[in-house]
Design a protein around this motif. Structure first.
Motif, PDB file in Angstrom:
ATOM      1  N   ARG A  45     -37.993 -19.077  -6.005  1.00 52.78           N
ATOM      2  CA  ARG A  45     -37.725 -20.421  -6.487  1.00 52.78           C
ATOM      3  C   ARG A  45     -39.078 -21.101  -6.686  1.00 52.78           C
ATOM      4  O   ARG A  45     -40.012 -20.862  -5.931  1.00 52.78           O
ATOM      5  CB  ARG A  45     -36.875 -21.230  -5.505  1.00 52.78           C
ATOM      6  CG  ARG A  45     -35.411 -20.812  -5.452  1.00 52.78           C
ATOM      7  CD  ARG A  45     -34.677 -21.088  -6.755  1.00 52.78           C
ATOM      8  NE  ARG A  45     -33.259 -20.756  -6.658  1.00 52.78           N
ATOM      9  CZ  ARG A  45     -32.746 -19.550  -6.885  1.00 52.78           C
ATOM     10  NH1 ARG A  45     -33.561 -18.541  -7.200  1.00 52.78           N
ATOM     11  NH2 ARG A  45     -31.452 -19.339  -6.796  1.00 52.78           N
ATOM     12  N   LEU A  47     -41.019 -24.661  -6.893  1.00 51.96           N
ATOM     13  CA  LEU A  47     -40.887 -26.032  -6.429  1.00 51.96           C
ATOM     14  C   LEU A  47     -41.901 -26.935  -7.126  1.00 51.96           C
ATOM     15  O   LEU A  47     -43.056 -26.555  -7.295  1.00 51.96           O
ATOM     16  CB  LEU A  47     -41.131 -26.113  -4.923  1.00 51.96           C
ATOM     17  CG  LEU A  47     -40.376 -25.129  -4.024  1.00 51.96           C
ATOM     18  CD1 LEU A  47     -40.702 -25.410  -2.564  1.00 51.96           C
ATOM     19  CD2 LEU A  47     -38.876 -25.211  -4.263  1.00 51.96           C
ATOM     20  N   HIS A  75     -36.802 -25.794  -8.966  1.00 49.56           N
ATOM     21  CA  HIS A  75     -36.261 -26.780  -8.025  1.00 49.56           C
ATOM     22  C   HIS A  75     -37.176 -27.998  -8.074  1.00 49.56           C
ATOM     23  O   HIS A  75     -38.313 -27.965  -7.592  1.00 49.56           O
ATOM     24  CB  HIS A  75     -36.237 -26.157  -6.623  1.00 49.56           C
ATOM     25  CG  HIS A  75     -35.423 -26.914  -5.627  1.00 49.56           C
ATOM     26  ND1 HIS A  75     -34.095 -27.237  -5.821  1.00 49.56           N
ATOM     27  CD2 HIS A  75     -35.742 -27.410  -4.408  1.00 49.56           C
ATOM     28  CE1 HIS A  75     -33.639 -27.897  -4.769  1.00 49.56           C
ATOM     29  NE2 HIS A  75     -34.619 -28.020  -3.903  1.00 49.56           N
ATOM     30  N   ALA A  80     -33.453 -33.275  -7.298  1.00 47.59           N
ATOM     31  CA  ALA A  80     -33.059 -33.596  -5.930  1.00 47.59           C
ATOM     32  C   ALA A  80     -32.668 -35.069  -5.811  1.00 47.59           C
ATOM     33  O   ALA A  80     -31.698 -35.420  -5.124  1.00 47.59           O
ATOM     34  CB  ALA A  80     -34.192 -33.268  -4.964  1.00 47.59           C
ATOM     35  N   THR A 188     -32.576 -26.686   0.688  1.00 50.93           N
ATOM     36  CA  THR A 188     -31.604 -26.556  -0.397  1.00 50.93           C
ATOM     37  C   THR A 188     -31.934 -25.362  -1.285  1.00 50.93           C
ATOM     38  O   THR A 188     -31.050 -24.596  -1.686  1.00 50.93           O
ATOM     39  CB  THR A 188     -31.558 -27.842  -1.238  1.00 50.93           C
ATOM     40  OG1 THR A 188     -31.161 -28.935  -0.412  1.00 50.93           O
ATOM     41  CG2 THR A 188     -30.568 -27.710  -2.390  1.00 50.93           C
ATOM     42  N   ALA A 189     -33.221 -25.196  -1.598  1.00 49.48           N
ATOM     43  CA  ALA A 189     -33.637 -24.057  -2.420  1.00 49.48           C
ATOM     44  C   ALA A 189     -33.338 -22.742  -1.717  1.00 49.48           C
ATOM     45  O   ALA A 189     -32.867 -21.779  -2.347  1.00 49.48           O
ATOM     46  CB  ALA A 189     -35.127 -24.163  -2.739  1.00 49.48           C
ATOM     47  N   GLU A 192     -29.572 -21.776  -1.689  1.00 52.86           N
ATOM     48  CA  GLU A 192     -29.100 -21.187  -2.950  1.00 52.86           C
ATOM     49  C   GLU A 192     -29.287 -19.668  -2.958  1.00 52.86           C
ATOM     50  O   GLU A 192     -28.534 -18.948  -3.606  1.00 52.86           O
ATOM     51  CB  GLU A 192     -29.863 -21.791  -4.129  1.00 52.86           C
ATOM     52  CG  GLU A 192     -29.524 -23.246  -4.418  1.00 52.86           C
ATOM     53  CD  GLU A 192     -30.348 -23.792  -5.566  1.00 52.86           C
ATOM     54  OE1 GLU A 192     -31.215 -23.052  -6.098  1.00 52.86           O
ATOM     55  OE2 GLU A 192     -30.130 -24.958  -5.939  1.00 52.86           O
TER      56      GLU A 192
END
Length: 262
Positions: A45, A47, A75, A80, A188-189, A192
């Motif tokens: 992911r 960020l 992400h 968010a 949260t990332a 997933e």
């Protein structure tokens, strides 16, 4: 220096600006290093606290630089913040860069909250004062991020943290941070991907908002000496990265040299 022997990442969370690229130019070796990670099959992911550019344009920009990145791997702090707004059914006054309006939408006619991003040169006294008046009425305050500065091709630039702090100081209302360094942003990332914090690794160039925040969220973290890295960050007595690498390519090489996770 090799990576710590106890490090066995099952997923990576990778910061963008300052790690993979600076401005519109990839950090040397970063495109090839990302390709090596893809070949290793690690879930990834990406960020970012960038709040001036919508996700669609950010993905296109990264691909133009040679990075193989999908939109659902990105992400972002604006996304968010959107999730927070939707969960709480808020109708905000948005202090955001005009380019982000296509993703976030316009401000409400009768706002019941303030959501702030990095407006860059479009931030003025009228915007700040409108937000201040809502906060003085007790309205909630969400900030997409609180970064101090970021690296551009011509040097460091002031980020939105100074203005978030200014509104907090004047109104007495503490902002809820949607992006980094909020632990929920990282968690949260990882959720997933179905990976526990201790089984992941964050790679970033910001000692506080990448490395320190990741460690506080229970995630091992690698600090790279590119982007906003400043001399002495790798010897900070309060924040001790799990690993310090010269750049993204160096970090990837050392991670891929580790034994496979048990």
């Amino acid at each position: 220096m090799p990576a710590p022997s106890g490090l066995h990442p099952r997923a990576l969370l990778i910061d963008l600006a300052g790690v993979l690229h600076v401005g519109d130019h990839p950090v040397v070796g970063s495109v090839a290093a990302l390709a090596k990670l893809r070949g290793a099959g690690l879930p990834l992911r990406f960020l970012t606290n960038t709040t001036r550019t919508p996700r669609r344009r950010l993905v296109a920009r990264l691909r133009d630089m040679g990075f193989a990145i999908e939109a659902d791997e990105l992400h972002t702090a604006p996304h968010a913040a959107q999730q927070l707004v939707a969960r709480r059914d808020l109708k905000p006054l948005y202090l955001i860069h005009p380019d982000l309006t296509e993703e976030i939408g316009p401000s409400a006619e009768n706002p019941d909250s303030v959501v702030m991003g990095d407006m860059g040169p479009f931030l003025d006294y009228a915007c700040l004062n409108a937000a201040f008046r809502l906060l003085m009425e007790g309205k909630p305050f969400i900030a997409m991020a609180r970064n101090r500065y970021f690296m551009e091709e011509d040097g460091l630039s002031l980020d939105m943290g100074a203005f978030v702090t200014g509104l907090e100081f004047s109104s007495g209302v503490q902002a809820e941070i949607a992006g980094k360094p909020a632990p929920a942003f990282f968690h949260t990332a990882l959720a997933e991907m179905g990976v526990a914090p201790a089984d992941a690794v964050v790679i970033g160039d910001d000692l506080h908002d990448d490395v320190g925040a990741a460690l506080a969220a229970g995630i091992p973290a690698i600090l790279v000496r590119t982007g906003k890295f400043r001399s002495g960050d790798d010897a900070d007595p309060a924040i001790r990265p799990t690993l310090v690498a010269d750049d993204f390519a160096d970090a990837v090489a050392r991670l891929l040299a580790l034994p496979a996770a048990p």
